[in-house]
Scaffold this active site. Sequence first.
Site, PDB file in Angstrom:
ATOM      1  N   HIS A   1       8.097   2.765   9.803  1.00  0.00           N
ATOM      2  CA  HIS A   1       6.764   2.355  10.267  1.00  0.00           C
ATOM      3  C   HIS A   1       6.638   2.499  11.784  1.00  0.00           C
ATOM      4  CE1 HIS A   1       6.788  -0.554   6.622  1.00  0.00           C
ATOM      5  NE2 HIS A   1       5.904   0.375   6.365  1.00  0.00           N
TER       6      HIS A   1
ATOM      7  N   CYS B   1       8.002  -8.092  10.008  1.00  0.00           N
ATOM      8  CA  CYS B   1       7.637  -7.762   8.627  1.00  0.00           C
ATOM      9  C   CYS B   1       7.547  -8.962   7.702  1.00  0.00           C
ATOM     10  CB  CYS B   1       8.623  -6.743   8.059  1.00  0.00           C
ATOM     11  SG  CYS B   1      10.230  -7.452   7.768  1.00  0.00           S
TER      12      CYS B   1
HETATM   13  C1  CIR Z   1      10.228  -1.085   2.317  1.00  0.00           C
HETATM   14  O1  CIR Z   1      10.818  -0.009   2.361  1.00  0.00           O
HETATM   15  O2  CIR Z   1       9.044  -1.161   2.017  1.00  0.00           O
HETATM   16  C2  CIR Z   1      11.003  -2.352   2.638  1.00  0.00           C
HETATM   17  N1  CIR Z   1      12.345  -2.222   2.208  1.00  0.00           N
HETATM   18  C3  CIR Z   1      10.968  -2.662   4.106  1.00  0.00           C
HETATM   19  C4  CIR Z   1       9.590  -2.983   4.600  1.00  0.00           C
HETATM   20  C5  CIR Z   1       9.598  -3.407   6.017  1.00  0.00           C
HETATM   21  N2  CIR Z   1       8.286  -3.685   6.432  1.00  0.00           N
HETATM   22  C6  CIR Z   1       7.949  -3.884   7.701  1.00  0.00           C
HETATM   23  O3  CIR Z   1       8.766  -3.831   8.588  1.00  0.00           O
HETATM   24  N3  CIR Z   1       6.676  -4.116   7.946  1.00  0.00           N
END
Ligand code: CIR
Length: 283
Positions: free
Chosen positions: A174, A271
């Site tokens: 991201h 996140c």
């Molecule tokens: C994913 O790949 O969607 C999750 N394992 C990690 C998401 C992390 N999201 C974020 O940093 N906003």
Amino acid sequence: MQGVVYSGVMALRCTTAIVRSVPNVFVEALRLDGSQAVVLEKAKKQLTHYIETLERCGVRVVTLPSDERFPDCPFVEDVAVVIGARALVTRPGHPSRREEVGVMREALKLLQKAPQIYEMEDPEACVDGGDVLFTGREIFVGQSKRTNEKGVQCLAKTFPEFSVTSFPVRDSLHLKSLATMCGEDMIAVGGDQEAMETLNRMKSQAKFKYEYVQLDNNAAANVLLVNGNVFVKPGDEIGHNNYDILKKRVKGRVIDVPFSEFYKVDGCLTCCSVLINQEAVSG
Ligand code: CIR
């Protein structure tokens, strides 16, 4: 519903956070690199500490129950973008994460002063909140594997009072894996080539002026700004040199928040919460 449109540091204030507990299937969360096994109990403790730290910063925390169908459900940031009095419930880019939005939508509606909820009407539009960096003055969006052009258009339509500028994100998950707010008009940026390219694009395309804090790895650049406090991963997770730079440059209180287990599955400090300023919502 009328809301108050704040800008600058006032726009980044938060009264409330929505977080979500860690399911046992968290060890199977999506990841770009599968080399390090997640220690489940440690992840649960780290989330508890994260919640307590939010509370110590004056934030009321609403904790949603985990769901064993969704290994990535603690990463709530990806399923809603809340700015001021508006909340966009997203369509996450990865199909396995799409249904995580349901509980978030209900939680937003149930807030005492609920933001106006917007949906992504275009079935081809995708946004992960991890790609949305709101500076307090404008919105930067990563066009990544999870967020597409139609998603960027949807963000621009939902938040018309702010300029929206998108940047390509190729290798990282991201945009906020590369850069986050670390203070008023101050952005922390990681150290790899993609982070450097993003930094240059931000400098040339931003509508406002920011101070940039350059770090030598991307893990260090994901910090969480909470009412003037800055959550930072400890030196043994991000490198002591980066920790020292952040301590020196950041103007607010720096608080250590260990996050190793989340980082193994590409999760960052931003996140695990959706931050909301209920003072911006007129009830
Ligand atoms: C994913 O790949 O969607 C999750 N394992 C990690 C998401 C992390 N999201 C974020 O940093 N906003």
